[in-house]
Design a protein around this motif. Structure first.
Motif, PDB file in Angstrom:
ATOM      1  N   UNK A  97      62.018   1.839  23.845  1.00 13.61           N
ATOM      2  CA  UNK A  97      61.733   1.249  25.185  1.00 13.61           C
ATOM      3  C   UNK A  97      63.000   1.512  25.716  1.00 13.61           C
ATOM      4  N   UNK A  98      64.140   0.759  25.456  1.00 14.85           N
ATOM      5  CA  UNK A  98      65.173   0.532  26.167  1.00 14.85           C
ATOM      6  C   UNK A  98      65.808   1.914  26.681  1.00 14.85           C
ATOM      7  N   UNK A  99      65.919   2.972  25.794  1.00 15.66           N
ATOM      8  CA  UNK A  99      66.318   4.286  25.964  1.00 15.66           C
ATOM      9  C   UNK A  99      65.593   4.885  27.154  1.00 15.66           C
ATOM     10  N   UNK A 100      64.290   4.622  27.123  1.00 16.05           N
ATOM     11  CA  UNK A 100      63.051   5.462  28.122  1.00 16.05           C
ATOM     12  C   UNK A 100      63.343   4.468  29.506  1.00 16.05           C
ATOM     13  N   UNK A 101      63.485   3.073  29.358  1.00 14.67           N
ATOM     14  CA  UNK A 101      63.697   2.606  30.566  1.00 14.67           C
ATOM     15  C   UNK A 101      64.802   3.099  31.240  1.00 14.67           C
ATOM     16  N   UNK A 102      65.870   3.285  30.722  1.00 13.77           N
ATOM     17  CA  UNK A 102      67.226   3.713  31.229  1.00 13.77           C
ATOM     18  C   UNK A 102      67.255   5.146  31.768  1.00 13.77           C
ATOM     19  N   UNK A 103      66.316   5.886  30.981  1.00 18.80           N
ATOM     20  CA  UNK A 103      66.104   7.288  31.412  1.00 18.80           C
ATOM     21  C   UNK A 103      64.966   7.361  32.753  1.00 18.80           C
ATOM     22  N   UNK A 126      59.540  -4.217  33.659  1.00 16.07           N
ATOM     23  CA  UNK A 126      58.142  -4.784  33.605  1.00 16.07           C
ATOM     24  C   UNK A 126      57.201  -3.783  33.598  1.00 16.07           C
ATOM     25  N   UNK A 127      57.408  -2.496  33.882  1.00 17.36           N
ATOM     26  CA  UNK A 127      56.182  -1.677  33.854  1.00 17.36           C
ATOM     27  C   UNK A 127      56.193  -0.894  32.370  1.00 17.36           C
ATOM     28  N   UNK A 128      57.464  -0.285  31.999  1.00 14.80           N
ATOM     29  CA  UNK A 128      57.625   0.289  30.815  1.00 14.80           C
ATOM     30  C   UNK A 128      57.925  -0.804  29.655  1.00 14.80           C
ATOM     31  N   UNK A 129      57.035  -1.631  29.278  1.00 18.65           N
ATOM     32  CA  UNK A 129      57.314  -2.525  28.095  1.00 18.65           C
ATOM     33  C   UNK A 129      56.472  -2.314  26.991  1.00 18.65           C
ATOM     34  N   UNK A 131      54.482  -4.314  25.707  1.00 13.56           N
ATOM     35  CA  UNK A 131      53.422  -5.077  26.055  1.00 13.56           C
ATOM     36  C   UNK A 131      52.102  -3.981  26.791  1.00 13.56           C
ATOM     37  N   UNK A 132      52.729  -3.582  27.803  1.00 10.30           N
ATOM     38  CA  UNK A 132      51.849  -2.619  28.739  1.00 10.30           C
ATOM     39  C   UNK A 132      51.614  -1.424  27.931  1.00 10.30           C
ATOM     40  N   UNK A 133      52.412  -0.872  26.970  1.00  9.27           N
ATOM     41  CA  UNK A 133      52.493   0.116  26.269  1.00  9.27           C
ATOM     42  C   UNK A 133      51.070   0.200  25.330  1.00  9.27           C
ATOM     43  N   UNK A 134      51.292  -1.394  24.731  1.00  8.63           N
ATOM     44  CA  UNK A 134      50.120  -1.751  23.600  1.00  8.63           C
ATOM     45  C   UNK A 134      48.699  -1.525  24.369  1.00  8.63           C
ATOM     46  N   UNK A 135      48.621  -2.126  25.683  1.00  8.11           N
ATOM     47  CA  UNK A 135      47.437  -2.343  26.319  1.00  8.11           C
ATOM     48  C   UNK A 135      47.009  -0.749  26.555  1.00  8.11           C
ATOM     49  N   UNK A 136      47.855   0.092  27.125  1.00  8.88           N
ATOM     50  CA  UNK A 136      47.486   1.546  27.440  1.00  8.88           C
ATOM     51  C   UNK A 136      46.938   2.178  26.111  1.00  8.88           C
ATOM     52  N   UNK A 137      47.598   2.125  25.036  1.00 12.34           N
ATOM     53  CA  UNK A 137      47.244   2.520  23.702  1.00 12.34           C
ATOM     54  C   UNK A 137      45.806   2.128  23.431  1.00 12.34           C
ATOM     55  N   UNK A 138      45.454   0.769  23.536  1.00 12.07           N
ATOM     56  CA  UNK A 138      44.278   0.235  23.130  1.00 12.07           C
ATOM     57  C   UNK A 138      43.189   0.790  24.021  1.00 12.07           C
TER      58      UNK A 138
END
Length: 164
Positions: A97-103, A126-129, A131-138
């Motif tokens: 997530x850190x790498x993707x946020x930087x990208x 805040x967006x690419x976290x 927590x948000x990824x987990x919600x979108x996955x669910x």
């Protein structure tokens, strides 16, 4: 006589995908789009599980019962996969997530005002976290499972009706 559908099948399917993901991670085979391909395969795994759950058998259950059976099989698989993916990113591949946020931030800074860096960085974090990824996955698994359960059950009903 075996009970159909067997709940061991979605558990085995999930474990297979977990082993494959861990093997790729520890073998350091992580090409840039691997994460999306893996998620596509994980969600796509719902399709054969749904077909397995509604596979024709001597006693044809009512439509709602068949949809519920398919959802139960896919729910077992989805819960295992969601928990694994969250644990994987929370404890094994923490840098993803850190790498993707930087990208994402670097791409956004090419078109944004450099003075907005702090605000933009916070929005990306805040967006690419996880927590948000987990919600979108669910949400993705639930919507996909519901769609497949309805779609394949309707398709089966139509096929059997035309066959009779």
């Amino acid at each position: 006589m075996s009970k159909h559908p067997n709940l061991n099948i979605p558990v085995r399917a999930a474990l297979l995908l977990i082993v494959v993901r861990l093997a790729f991670h520890f073998a350091d085979i992580n090409w840039p789009e691997f994460q999306m391909v893996y998620l596509f395969i994980a969600v796509g795994g719902l399709i054969p599980l749904c077909i397995y759950a509604i596979w024709p058998r001597p006693i044809v259950p009512p439509f709602i019962k068949e949809v519920a059976t398919a959802m139960r099989i896919m729910a077992v698989y989805a819960i295992i996969m969601i928990v694994f993916i969250i644990v994987f990113y929370a404890f094994i591949d923490k840098a993803y997530f850190v790498e993707k946020q930087t990208e994402i931030l670097q791409g956004a800074l090419e078109t944004a005002d450099p003075s907005e860096y702090g605000k933009l960085k916070q929005q990306v974090e805040d967006f690419f976290s996880l927590r948000n990824f987990s919600v979108l996955l669910l949400i993705g698994f639930v919507i996909s499972a519901g769609f497949y359960a309805l779609f394949f059950t309707i398709l089966k009903q139509l096929f059997l009706k035309n066959k009779q």
